[in-house]
Design an enzyme around this catalytic site. Structure first.
Site, PDB file in Angstrom:
ATOM      1  CG  HIS A 176       2.652   1.420   4.142  1.00  0.00           C
ATOM      2  ND1 HIS A 176       2.503   2.662   4.279  1.00  0.00           N
ATOM      3  CD2 HIS A 176       1.565   0.711   4.920  1.00  0.00           C
ATOM      4  CE1 HIS A 176       1.395   2.946   4.992  1.00  0.00           C
ATOM      5  NE2 HIS A 176       0.954   1.790   5.151  1.00  0.00           N
ATOM      6  CB  CYS A 207      -1.999  -0.875   4.490  1.00  0.00           C
ATOM      7  SG  CYS A 207      -1.931  -0.112   5.959  1.00  0.00           S
TER       8      CYS A 207
END
Ligand code: A2P
Length: 340
Positions: A246, A133
């Site tokens: 994130h 990710c």
């Protein structure tokens, strides 16, 4: 002519990423002929919704993939390692979200905005790997800069949401936050320390070189996706008490000079990127704005005044969508349109 449709399976359908994969297939109107949801025996019989239909979850076994054209896997590395070859043997193409196959030279590692051509290499093992990710949201904005002025070195620090660890970690942050606010003791089950009101400079296991496996994934995967082994990459990956999204502080050193304004105008045209950069009005990428959508938000773009050719930026993306499920479904779209 009617559009070709595909038999699709989602392995790990009951998990955080698997669930989002199902939603992405629905949202993006992937041409599905039939769908199977697979998970562990614990979830056998559970029902999940697909396009208004209730679909029973089946136990993932070696023979789950007969007649399946495309399988999206997000059930952990061990499960992928064990079951993906059985799927491939039955003629199913696996798009795997775990780290199990990413560095296999016969397995392409694909970010559609960067190296869609690599999908062609799926014939090697019948497996395509979905990158980490944090790597995905870093290479999406860095690729146009690398093409334009050559990236020599990347220094990245991540601020990663707990959803990247899965459902148990989402529950743990929820529970610990409530416990602490109620002056109660709390247990640490998922992480070695309390994640609520804390930052853990530790994601995945520690390696002999002192880095974590997550940090080294960012090094090796970035080079593989950008198809350039000369790029220096150093990472510090940190788990923060955020549920979704994130964030990353990225510093690059380029071969040719590029100004902050040039970076901004290049990224304004870059696929998958949204420039969110108006600090005077307190506008910059935020995890809570990144959550629930598919673009990689880039802001705080400024020249690094400590070196001749350096740029700093702050990047945020939805780790479950672009960092995992959306990227996997985008790969499936290329596969379906151009190769199957
Ligand atoms: P289950 O819900 O039956 O445990 P998350 O990352 O959110 O924790 O989700 C992990 C996903 O992977 C879940 O769907 C989980 O199913 C699935 N999974 C974990 N281990 C296995 C296994 N050995 N076989 C099949 N699916 C598994």
């Amino acid at each position: 002519m009617s559009e070709k449709k595909f038999n699709v399976a989602v392995a790990g359908a009951t998990g955080a990423v698997g669930n989002q994969m199902i939603t992405c297939l629905e949202e993006r109107k992937f041409p599905v002929k039939s769908i199977r949801f697979l998970a562990s025996s614990r979830s056998f019989g559970q029902k999940l919704d697909y396009m208004g239909d209730s679909v029973a979850v089946e136990e993932l076994t070696e023979s789950s993939f007969k007649g399946v054209d495309i399988a999206l896997f997000s059930a952990g590395g061990g499960t992928s390692e064990r079951f993906a070859p059985f799927a491939a043997k039955d003629g199913c193409v696996v798009i795997d979200n775990s780290s199990a196959w990413r560095m296999d030279p016969e397995v392409p590692l694909v970010v559609p905005e960067v190296n869609p051509h690599a999908v062609a290499q799926y014939t090697g093992k019948g497996i395509i790997a979905n990158p980490n990710c944090s790597t995905i949201q870093m290479v999406v904005p860095l690729y146009p800069l690398h093409k334009k002025c050559g990236i020599k070195r990347i220094v990245v620090s991540t601020y990663q949401a707990v959803s990247g660890t899965g459902k148990k970690a989402i529950d743990e942050l929820n529970y610990q936050t409530r416990a602490i606010l109620n002056f109660k003791d709390c247990e640490n089950k998922v992480y070695p320390h309390t994640i609520a009101f804390n930052c853990l400079p530790h994601i995945d296991v520690f390696l002999e070189n002192g880095y974590t496996k997550e940090e080294m994934k960012m090094v090796f995967e970035t080079r593989k996706i950008l198809e350039d082994d000369t790029i220096g990459v150093t990472a510090t990956t940190v788990r923060v008490p955020v549920f979704l999204g994130h964030s990353e502080s990225i510093n690059i050193e380029t071969i040719e000079h590029i100004s902050a304004d040039q970076v901004r105008s290049l990224l304004e045209k870059a696929p998958g990127v949204k420039v969110v950069d108006d600090p005077e009005n307190n506008i910059y990428p935020l995890a809570i704005d990144a959550a629930g959508q598919d673009l990689t938000l880039v802001g705080r773009i400024r020249e690094d005044e400590s070196i001749a050719n350096g740029i700093n930026m702050w990047v945020a993306a939805d780790n479950i969508r672009k960092g995992a499920a959306t990227n996997a479904v985008q790969i499936a779209e290329i596969l379906a349109k151009e190769y199957l």
